[in-house]
Enzyme design. Structure first.
Site, PDB file in Angstrom:
ATOM      1  N   ASP A  62       0.817  -1.207   0.000  1.00 17.57           N
ATOM      2  CA  ASP A  62       0.000   0.000   0.000  1.00 17.57           C
ATOM      3  C   ASP A  62       0.854   1.262   0.000  1.00 17.57           C
ATOM      4  O   ASP A  62       0.474   2.285  -0.577  1.00 17.57           O
ATOM      5  CB  ASP A  62      -0.932   0.012   1.215  1.00 17.57           C
ATOM      6  CG  ASP A  62      -2.039  -1.023   1.095  1.00 17.57           C
ATOM      7  OD1 ASP A  62      -2.312  -1.463  -0.038  1.00 17.57           O
ATOM      8  OD2 ASP A  62      -2.622  -1.388   2.125  1.00 17.57           O
ATOM      9  N   GLU A 133      -5.243  10.597   4.673  1.00 15.52           N
ATOM     10  CA  GLU A 133      -5.652  11.475   5.769  1.00 15.52           C
ATOM     11  C   GLU A 133      -4.672  12.614   5.974  1.00 15.52           C
ATOM     12  O   GLU A 133      -3.504  12.542   5.590  1.00 15.52           O
ATOM     13  CB  GLU A 133      -5.782  10.689   7.082  1.00 15.52           C
ATOM     14  CG  GLU A 133      -4.477  10.240   7.728  1.00 15.52           C
ATOM     15  CD  GLU A 133      -3.896   8.974   7.173  1.00 15.52           C
ATOM     16  OE1 GLU A 133      -2.670   8.982   6.863  1.00 15.52           O
ATOM     17  OE2 GLU A 133      -4.626   7.978   7.046  1.00 15.52           O
ATOM     18  N   ALA A 174      -7.489   3.128   7.227  1.00 10.92           N
ATOM     19  CA  ALA A 174      -6.074   3.185   7.590  1.00 10.92           C
ATOM     20  C   ALA A 174      -5.923   3.742   9.016  1.00 10.92           C
ATOM     21  O   ALA A 174      -6.487   3.195   9.957  1.00 10.92           O
ATOM     22  CB  ALA A 174      -5.311   4.020   6.564  1.00 10.92           C
ATOM     23  N   ASN A 176      -7.246   6.204  10.433  1.00 13.88           N
ATOM     24  CA  ASN A 176      -8.548   6.548  10.997  1.00 13.88           C
ATOM     25  C   ASN A 176      -9.178   5.363  11.726  1.00 13.88           C
ATOM     26  O   ASN A 176      -9.701   5.503  12.837  1.00 13.88           O
ATOM     27  CB  ASN A 176      -9.469   7.033   9.875  1.00 13.88           C
ATOM     28  CG  ASN A 176     -10.890   7.265  10.330  1.00 13.88           C
ATOM     29  OD1 ASN A 176     -11.186   8.207  11.057  1.00 13.88           O
ATOM     30  ND2 ASN A 176     -11.789   6.389   9.905  1.00 13.88           N
ATOM     31  N   LEU A 177      -9.116   4.184  11.124  1.00 12.82           N
ATOM     32  CA  LEU A 177      -9.696   3.003  11.761  1.00 12.82           C
ATOM     33  C   LEU A 177      -8.922   2.628  13.018  1.00 12.82           C
ATOM     34  O   LEU A 177      -9.509   2.241  14.035  1.00 12.82           O
ATOM     35  CB  LEU A 177      -9.715   1.836  10.766  1.00 12.82           C
ATOM     36  CG  LEU A 177     -10.336   0.530  11.257  1.00 12.82           C
ATOM     37  CD1 LEU A 177     -11.782   0.726  11.676  1.00 12.82           C
ATOM     38  CD2 LEU A 177     -10.226  -0.545  10.176  1.00 12.82           C
TER      39      LEU A 177
END
Length: 273
Positions: A62, A133, A174, A176-177
């Site tokens: 990623d 983000e 990403a 945020n989770l």
């Protein structure tokens, strides 16, 4: 002259097959697996300069996908990733067979980046874009004190926390989770505003904002409680104010195999897969 049985010229589809992508560029991460896979694909399918390619095939994880999207941001070139890294959430499964056919069948996902303008203690404005983000994070042992304003209206006069982040739907799975923020469907017209280890207010867990919102975050007591601002992997330190908004002037195109689209992967994440 070409003719069919009736004497008419045949349709173009009868005489040739026009591919979506005629030229391929291959980019890889710096791991041995990625480099060897890149050499194998280049020998089989060719490898042209990325600026001349119809499609870019990215081999890695990623991190490489994000780097490639940033590298070619604004070019409109679609990126087809194959996983030769660890997580590979944004990537397709690797395979050196039938690449041209896979590219023909691939489905497009279009995302827009966030535009961050971060003003530092010297009054210098730093601009960067983020696909996942934008976040602010404390630089010292002391928690940050932040004020959050949405579309010119103060909404949170004081947030005491390690930091706060603004995530796109593509980035909602990403950081945020990990910060207990919500997973957003890819096509949801939303942004996630998520605190990072909030101390005050204790019960504030974040907010869902329309993706046209303009978010401003002011750093309170910046000398005593210094804060960094990060847009994906672009970091600036000793920040006093950050402004964030979605940049709809930029389209980022990712290609995924049928049944493995980014929309599908985000949906699966919501059910724990």
């Amino acid at each position: 002259m070409l003719s069919n049985a009736s004497g008419d010229l045949p349709p173009l589809a009868w005489t040739c097959h026009v591919r979506r992508f005629n030229t391929i560029a291959i980019v890889t991460s710096d791991t041995d697996d990625a480099r060897l896979s890149g050499e194998s694909l280049a020998a089989r399918y060719g490898d042209v300069n990325p600026l001349e390619a119809d499609v870019i095939v990215a081999l890695g994880g990623d991190g490489l996908m994000l780097q490639t999207l940033h590298r070619f941001m604004g070019s409109g070139k679609p990126i087809y990733g194959m996983n030769r890294g660890s997580v590979g959430f944004l990537m397709n499964e690797y395979g050196d067979e039938d690449l041209l056919e896979r590219l023909e069948r691939a489905e497009r996902s279009i995302v827009h980046p966030l535009l961050m303008v971060a003003t530092d203690a010297a009054g210098v404005a730093h601009t960067a874009r983020a696909i996942n983000e934008v976040y602010l994070f404390r630089q010292s042992y002391q928690a940050a004190k932040l004020r959050v304003t949405i579309d010119g209206k103060p909404r949170l006069p004081e947030l005491v926390a390690d930091g706060v982040l603004v995530a796109t739907p593509a980035g909602s799975t990403a950081y945020n989770l990990s910060a207990n923020g919500p997973i957003l469907p890819l096509n949801a017209p939303l942004l996630a505003l998520t605190p990072i280890s909030a101390f005050r207010p204790r019960r504030w867990r974040g907010a869902l904002l329309p993706d046209h919102a303009r978010i401003a975050i002011d750093v309170l007591e910046p000398a005593k409680r210094p804060v960094s601002a990060v847009a994906d992997h672009f970091e600036h330190r000793n920040i006093r104010r950050v402004e964030v908004a979605m940049d709809r002037t930029v389209d980022l195109v990712m290609l995924h195999d049928p049944g493995h689209s980014l929309e599908e992967r985000i949906l699966l994440e919501q059910f724990g897969y």
